[in-house]
Design an enzyme around this catalytic site. Structure first.
Site, PDB file in Angstrom:
ATOM      1  N   CYS A   9      46.227  28.542  37.773  1.00 29.10           N
ATOM      2  CA  CYS A   9      45.683  29.437  36.739  1.00 29.10           C
ATOM      3  C   CYS A   9      46.673  30.588  36.568  1.00 29.10           C
ATOM      4  CB  CYS A   9      44.274  29.904  37.101  1.00 29.10           C
ATOM      5  SG  CYS A   9      44.140  30.885  38.616  1.00 29.10           S
ATOM      6  N   ASN A  12      45.714  33.237  40.251  1.00 28.27           N
ATOM      7  CA  ASN A  12      45.451  32.547  41.525  1.00 28.27           C
ATOM      8  C   ASN A  12      44.466  33.328  42.401  1.00 28.27           C
ATOM      9  OD1 ASN A  12      47.363  31.304  44.418  1.00 28.27           O
ATOM     10  ND2 ASN A  12      45.655  30.350  43.375  1.00 28.27           N
ATOM     11  N   CYS A  14      40.952  33.677  40.912  1.00 25.77           N
ATOM     12  CA  CYS A  14      39.609  33.278  40.445  1.00 25.77           C
ATOM     13  C   CYS A  14      39.497  31.766  40.279  1.00 25.77           C
ATOM     14  CB  CYS A  14      39.253  33.982  39.135  1.00 25.77           C
ATOM     15  SG  CYS A  14      38.864  35.736  39.344  1.00 25.77           S
ATOM     16  N   ARG A  15      40.080  31.234  39.183  1.00 27.86           N
ATOM     17  CA  ARG A  15      39.799  29.837  38.834  1.00 27.86           C
ATOM     18  C   ARG A  15      40.485  28.825  39.743  1.00 27.86           C
ATOM     19  NH1 ARG A  15      41.862  30.437  32.888  1.00 27.86           N
ATOM     20  NH2 ARG A  15      43.219  31.841  34.067  1.00 27.86           N
ATOM     21  N   SER A  16      41.806  28.978  39.979  1.00 30.69           N
ATOM     22  CA  SER A  16      42.479  27.918  40.746  1.00 30.69           C
ATOM     23  C   SER A  16      42.090  27.903  42.227  1.00 30.69           C
ATOM     24  CB  SER A  16      44.000  27.939  40.555  1.00 30.69           C
ATOM     25  OG  SER A  16      44.586  29.138  40.986  1.00 30.69           O
ATOM     26  N   ASP A 120      38.164  32.340  31.946  1.00 26.08           N
ATOM     27  CA  ASP A 120      38.563  33.168  33.085  1.00 26.08           C
ATOM     28  C   ASP A 120      37.455  34.182  33.412  1.00 26.08           C
ATOM     29  OD1 ASP A 120      39.743  34.735  34.958  1.00 26.08           O
ATOM     30  OD2 ASP A 120      41.658  34.886  33.905  1.00 26.08           O
TER      31      ASP A 120
HETATM   32  P1  4NP Z   1      42.604  33.758  37.375  1.00 27.56           P
HETATM   33  O1  4NP Z   1      42.070  35.138  36.782  1.00 27.56           O
HETATM   34  O2  4NP Z   1      43.780  33.358  36.514  1.00 27.56           O
HETATM   35  O3  4NP Z   1      41.457  32.813  37.192  1.00 27.56           O
HETATM   36  O4  4NP Z   1      42.969  34.008  38.815  1.00 27.56           O
HETATM   37  C1  4NP Z   1      42.883  36.283  36.660  1.00 27.56           C
HETATM   38  C2  4NP Z   1      42.754  37.290  37.549  1.00 27.56           C
HETATM   39  C3  4NP Z   1      43.531  38.442  37.412  1.00 27.56           C
HETATM   40  C4  4NP Z   1      44.441  38.532  36.370  1.00 27.56           C
HETATM   41  C5  4NP Z   1      44.575  37.493  35.484  1.00 27.56           C
HETATM   42  C6  4NP Z   1      43.793  36.358  35.619  1.00 27.56           C
HETATM   43  N1  4NP Z   1      45.222  39.704  36.213  1.00 27.56           N
HETATM   44  O5  4NP Z   1      46.054  39.740  35.287  1.00 27.56           O
HETATM   45  O6  4NP Z   1      45.078  40.649  36.982  1.00 27.56           O
END
Ligand code: 4NP
Length: 145
Positions: A9, A12, A14-16, A120
């Site tokens: 994702c 790294n 939340c989703r992955s 997300d």
């Molecule tokens: P993820 O979510 O891609 O599912 O881990 C996110 C968490 C934080 C951020 C972006 C996506 N960020 O830019 O801080």
């Protein structure tokens, strides 16, 4: 032969890591190695997002030991299948591809009719909706192996 699967994702956190934890718990009896990474470096070294971990823990998934790392071109050689959470991830992964033939798929490809992205929850705050979809995609992935 072991199938090495990498979930990717953006952050790294939340989703992955959720996909990694859910698929690990579903993969009993399968010869797989599972990891996750983010296309961005914003959270490298950090554990998964707190509310995400709590929502996952309520369903029995422990991801407290996971730490964020950034996706690199070397991952094309280290894995047999790379699974992206959305079209932005897919594009960013493929930008690093070089000559590799390793397939990169959207996670939702494994859950017919589930749309074309895992939203997300860092932004939507719908951690349970994301986990519902991840569980559905993970079931489909298991059935495809
Ligand atoms: P993820 O979510 O891609 O599912 O881990 C996110 C968490 C934080 C951020 C972006 C996506 N960020 O830019 O801080």
């Amino acid at each position: 032969m072991t199938t090495r699967i990498l979930f990717v994702c953006l952050g790294n956190i939340c989703r992955s890591p959720s996909a990694e934890a859910v698929f690990r718990s579903l993969s009993e009896g399968l010869d797989v190695q599972i990891d996750s990474a983010g296309t961005g470096a914003y959270h490298v070294g950090e554990p998964p997002d707190g509310p995400m971990q709590q929502a996952a823990a309520r369903r029995g998934y422990d991801m407290s030991d996971l730490r964020a790392r950034q996706f690199t071109a070397a991952d094309f050689d280290r894995f047999d299948l790379i699974i992206a959470m959305d079209a932005d991830n897919l594009r960013d992964i493929n930008r690093l591809r070089g000559a590799s033939q390793t397939p990169v798929r959207l996670f939702t490809d494994y859950a017919g009719g589930a749309g074309d992205m895992v939203p997300d929850p860092y932004y939507t705050r719908d951690f349970d909706g994301t986990l519902d979809l991840i569980e559905r995609c993970a079931q489909g992935l298991r059935g495809s192996l």
